[in-house]
Design a protein around this motif. Structure first.
Motif, PDB file in Angstrom:
ATOM      1  N   CYS A  41      43.666  41.067  53.579  1.00 20.13           N
ATOM      2  CA  CYS A  41      43.164  40.590  52.296  1.00 20.13           C
ATOM      3  C   CYS A  41      42.281  41.642  51.641  1.00 20.13           C
ATOM      4  O   CYS A  41      41.293  42.095  52.225  1.00 20.13           O
ATOM      5  CB  CYS A  41      42.380  39.288  52.497  1.00 20.13           C
ATOM      6  N   THR A  42      42.635  42.022  50.428  1.00 23.00           N
ATOM      7  CA  THR A  42      41.845  42.951  49.634  1.00 23.00           C
ATOM      8  C   THR A  42      41.246  42.211  48.457  1.00 23.00           C
ATOM      9  O   THR A  42      41.961  41.503  47.734  1.00 23.00           O
ATOM     10  CB  THR A  42      42.718  44.112  49.117  1.00 23.00           C
ATOM     11  N   VAL A  43      39.929  42.328  48.264  1.00 20.62           N
ATOM     12  CA  VAL A  43      39.248  41.698  47.136  1.00 20.62           C
ATOM     13  C   VAL A  43      38.793  42.783  46.168  1.00 20.62           C
ATOM     14  O   VAL A  43      38.141  43.744  46.568  1.00 20.62           O
ATOM     15  CB  VAL A  43      38.039  40.863  47.603  1.00 20.62           C
ATOM     16  N   ARG A  44      39.163  42.638  44.919  1.00 19.52           N
ATOM     17  CA  ARG A  44      38.755  43.591  43.895  1.00 19.52           C
ATOM     18  C   ARG A  44      38.123  42.821  42.752  1.00 19.52           C
ATOM     19  O   ARG A  44      38.371  41.620  42.569  1.00 19.52           O
ATOM     20  CB  ARG A  44      39.949  44.408  43.392  1.00 19.52           C
ATOM     21  N   SER A  45      37.299  43.492  41.975  1.00 23.10           N
ATOM     22  CA  SER A  45      36.680  42.874  40.814  1.00 23.10           C
ATOM     23  C   SER A  45      37.288  43.446  39.548  1.00 23.10           C
ATOM     24  O   SER A  45      37.784  44.580  39.531  1.00 23.10           O
ATOM     25  CB  SER A  45      35.168  43.088  40.822  1.00 23.10           C
ATOM     26  N   LEU A  46      37.254  42.643  38.503  1.00 23.18           N
ATOM     27  CA  LEU A  46      37.722  43.080  37.192  1.00 23.18           C
ATOM     28  C   LEU A  46      36.624  42.707  36.214  1.00 23.18           C
ATOM     29  O   LEU A  46      36.443  41.533  35.870  1.00 23.18           O
ATOM     30  CB  LEU A  46      39.046  42.406  36.837  1.00 23.18           C
ATOM     31  N   ALA A  47      35.850  43.681  35.789  1.00 25.43           N
ATOM     32  CA  ALA A  47      34.610  43.450  35.059  1.00 25.43           C
ATOM     33  C   ALA A  47      34.770  43.782  33.582  1.00 25.43           C
ATOM     34  O   ALA A  47      35.836  44.206  33.116  1.00 25.43           O
ATOM     35  CB  ALA A  47      33.489  44.286  35.679  1.00 25.43           C
ATOM     36  N   MET A  48      33.695  43.594  32.851  1.00 26.70           N
ATOM     37  CA  MET A  48      33.665  43.951  31.431  1.00 26.70           C
ATOM     38  C   MET A  48      34.026  45.424  31.254  1.00 26.70           C
ATOM     39  O   MET A  48      33.580  46.286  32.016  1.00 26.70           O
ATOM     40  CB  MET A  48      32.261  43.707  30.872  1.00 26.70           C
ATOM     41  N   GLY A  49      34.845  45.717  30.256  1.00 26.33           N
ATOM     42  CA  GLY A  49      35.199  47.085  29.947  1.00 26.33           C
ATOM     43  C   GLY A  49      36.370  47.628  30.733  1.00 26.33           C
ATOM     44  O   GLY A  49      36.858  48.729  30.444  1.00 26.33           O
ATOM     45  N   GLU A  50      36.846  46.871  31.732  1.00 28.24           N
ATOM     46  CA  GLU A  50      37.966  47.334  32.555  1.00 28.24           C
ATOM     47  C   GLU A  50      39.269  46.719  32.050  1.00 28.24           C
ATOM     48  O   GLU A  50      39.323  45.540  31.694  1.00 28.24           O
ATOM     49  CB  GLU A  50      37.733  46.970  34.018  1.00 28.24           C
ATOM     50  N   VAL A  51      40.314  47.523  32.056  1.00 29.45           N
ATOM     51  CA  VAL A  51      41.619  47.084  31.571  1.00 29.45           C
ATOM     52  C   VAL A  51      42.416  46.478  32.723  1.00 29.45           C
ATOM     53  O   VAL A  51      42.520  47.070  33.795  1.00 29.45           O
ATOM     54  CB  VAL A  51      42.396  48.266  30.958  1.00 29.45           C
ATOM     55  N   ALA A  52      42.968  45.297  32.502  1.00 30.81           N
ATOM     56  CA  ALA A  52      43.799  44.652  33.520  1.00 30.81           C
ATOM     57  C   ALA A  52      45.179  45.295  33.545  1.00 30.81           C
ATOM     58  O   ALA A  52      45.759  45.611  32.502  1.00 30.81           O
ATOM     59  CB  ALA A  52      43.927  43.161  33.233  1.00 30.81           C
ATOM     60  N   GLN A  53      45.695  45.498  34.756  1.00 24.89           N
ATOM     61  CA  GLN A  53      47.052  46.008  34.960  1.00 24.89           C
ATOM     62  C   GLN A  53      47.891  44.897  35.590  1.00 24.89           C
ATOM     63  O   GLN A  53      47.543  44.380  36.649  1.00 24.89           O
ATOM     64  CB  GLN A  53      47.030  47.233  35.872  1.00 24.89           C
ATOM     65  N   GLY A  54      48.973  44.527  34.957  1.00 30.30           N
ATOM     66  CA  GLY A  54      49.816  43.471  35.478  1.00 30.30           C
ATOM     67  C   GLY A  54      50.474  43.866  36.796  1.00 30.30           C
ATOM     68  O   GLY A  54      50.715  45.044  37.064  1.00 30.30           O
ATOM     69  N   GLY A  55      50.743  42.881  37.623  1.00 28.09           N
ATOM     70  CA  GLY A  55      51.446  43.111  38.872  1.00 28.09           C
ATOM     71  C   GLY A  55      50.613  43.708  39.985  1.00 28.09           C
ATOM     72  O   GLY A  55      51.157  44.147  40.987  1.00 28.09           O
ATOM     73  N   HIS A  56      49.294  43.692  39.842  1.00 29.30           N
ATOM     74  CA  HIS A  56      48.416  44.315  40.828  1.00 29.30           C
ATOM     75  C   HIS A  56      47.641  43.307  41.664  1.00 29.30           C
ATOM     76  O   HIS A  56      46.835  43.714  42.499  1.00 29.30           O
ATOM     77  CB  HIS A  56      47.431  45.262  40.137  1.00 29.30           C
ATOM     78  N   THR A  57      47.833  42.008  41.416  1.00 25.99           N
ATOM     79  CA  THR A  57      47.067  41.022  42.174  1.00 25.99           C
ATOM     80  C   THR A  57      47.932  39.813  42.482  1.00 25.99           C
ATOM     81  O   THR A  57      48.953  39.564  41.822  1.00 25.99           O
ATOM     82  CB  THR A  57      45.795  40.606  41.413  1.00 25.99           C
ATOM     83  N   ASP A  58      47.513  39.060  43.496  1.00 27.07           N
ATOM     84  CA  ASP A  58      48.226  37.845  43.898  1.00 27.07           C
ATOM     85  C   ASP A  58      47.474  36.582  43.527  1.00 27.07           C
ATOM     86  O   ASP A  58      48.066  35.504  43.467  1.00 27.07           O
ATOM     87  CB  ASP A  58      48.451  37.850  45.420  1.00 27.07           C
ATOM     88  N   LEU A  59      46.166  36.714  43.299  1.00 24.21           N
ATOM     89  CA  LEU A  59      45.354  35.543  42.989  1.00 24.21           C
ATOM     90  C   LEU A  59      44.127  35.967  42.191  1.00 24.21           C
ATOM     91  O   LEU A  59      43.417  36.889  42.594  1.00 24.21           O
ATOM     92  CB  LEU A  59      44.929  34.825  44.277  1.00 24.21           C
ATOM     93  N   TYR A  60      43.907  35.315  41.061  1.00 20.93           N
ATOM     94  CA  TYR A  60      42.707  35.522  40.255  1.00 20.93           C
ATOM     95  C   TYR A  60      41.736  34.373  40.491  1.00 20.93           C
ATOM     96  O   TYR A  60      42.153  33.209  40.623  1.00 20.93           O
ATOM     97  CB  TYR A  60      43.044  35.537  38.758  1.00 20.93           C
ATOM     98  N   PHE A  61      40.425  34.699  40.492  1.00 19.34           N
ATOM     99  CA  PHE A  61      39.404  33.651  40.501  1.00 19.34           C
ATOM    100  C   PHE A  61      38.405  33.920  39.385  1.00 19.34           C
ATOM    101  O   PHE A  61      37.985  35.058  39.169  1.00 19.34           O
ATOM    102  CB  PHE A  61      38.654  33.590  41.834  1.00 19.34           C
ATOM    103  N   MET A  62      38.002  32.829  38.700  1.00 20.60           N
ATOM    104  CA  MET A  62      37.005  32.941  37.635  1.00 20.60           C
ATOM    105  C   MET A  62      36.053  31.761  37.704  1.00 20.60           C
ATOM    106  O   MET A  62      36.480  30.596  37.705  1.00 20.60           O
ATOM    107  CB  MET A  62      37.697  32.990  36.260  1.00 20.60           C
ATOM    108  N   GLY A  63      34.764  32.049  37.787  1.00 22.76           N
ATOM    109  CA  GLY A  63      33.743  31.014  37.794  1.00 22.76           C
ATOM    110  C   GLY A  63      33.173  30.797  36.400  1.00 22.76           C
ATOM    111  O   GLY A  63      33.767  31.171  35.389  1.00 22.76           O
TER     112      GLY A  63
END
Length: 267
Positions: A41-63
């Motif tokens: 399991c690899t956990v990565r963050s996607l923060a303000m100012g970062e561009v999302a790349q499709g096909g790079h994750t299996d599960l998103y979480f948002m609080g």
């Protein structure tokens, strides 16, 4: 357990801005349960100012977060992340949003001052201010019964069949009233508490593998079967040529906590 030849990438959306109410615990549970099952399991963050790349994750979480933080992420999301995440979720990538994160997923969400604001538009839900018929916040313990189809899938996801609760338990605290669009199903039927709004008698939302819920507490520690369901859905999508089954973890403490809520607050 014997390591399985599986790997998952989990992405935490806006961890520095949407991090209130302890809901980051949901991500911790997903990561830890993957480790216990032998899933890389690899956990990565996607923060303000970062561009999302499709096909790079299996599960998103948002609080959820404070009003100013939630408003701030909307513009960033639409400018830098919408296209990739929308394409991912339409393709079956798993997504979990909790409370403020759930409201944000829709077309409109509610500010603390009662103002309705543009949301992320990931799924067809809208959150509106309470009307004159709703005098109070929806607050308290929440016990719900999962849809039959989701529950049947949960019962089939383990290598060894196990007796799972059909309930989910948590704690809600929201004034916004959320309404589902035509293609969005409720996650569960409310047994105790409110859920989506004061009159719907249903809690949460599901569209493809996108899930929204008002359950804090956090949601996944007291509902290990739902945590496993999200992991299983992500694995089934990543490994479509494989019949995916999960090892059954002991979960004695987790299920005892779940049962306590049902017994104490259930009707």
């Amino acid at each position: 357990p014997r390591p399985m030849p599986y790997a998952l990438t989990l992405t935490h959306l806006y961890p520095e801005h949407l991090n209130l109410y302890g809901d980051t615990g949901n991500l911790i549970v997903l990561r830890r349960r993957c480790q216990w099952m032998g899933i890389d399991c690899t956990v990565r963050s996607l923060a303000m100012g970062e561009v999302a790349q499709g096909g790079h994750t299996d599960l998103y979480f948002m609080g959820g977060g404070q009003d100013a933080d939630q408003v701030a992420v909307v513009d960033d999301f639409h400018q830098l992340k919408y296209d990739a995440i929308r394409a991912d979720t339409e393709a079956g990538v798993v997504f979990l949003g909790v409370c403020g994160g759930y409201q944000l997923m829709g077309h409109t969400f509610l500010m603390g001052n009662g103002e309705e604001t543009r949301g992320l538009g990931i799924i067809d839900v809208n959150t509106r201010a309470p009307g004159t018929d709703v005098k109070q916040r929806c607050i308290g313990n929440l016990i719900v019964e999962l849809n039959a189809s989701a529950y049947a899938e949960m019962q089939s996801m383990y290598a060894t069949p196990r007796d799972l609760p059909r309930t989910l338990v948590g704690f809600e605290n929201h004034s916004g009233q959320t309404f589902l669009g035509a293609d969005v199903d409720p996650l569960a039927k409310t047994i105790v508490g409110f859920g989506n709004n004061a009159s719907a008698e249903y809690e949460g939302a599901r569209y493809k593998n996108v899930f929204g819920s008002y359950m804090h507490g956090s949601l996944l520690p007291k509902n290990p079967h739902f945590a496993d369901y999200l992991i299983w859905l992500a694995l089934c999508r990543r490994y479509p040529e494989t019949i995916v089954t999960l090892p059954a973890l002991a979960d004695a403490e987790e299920l005892a906590a779940h049962a306590y809520v049902v017994q104490r607050y259930g009707t």
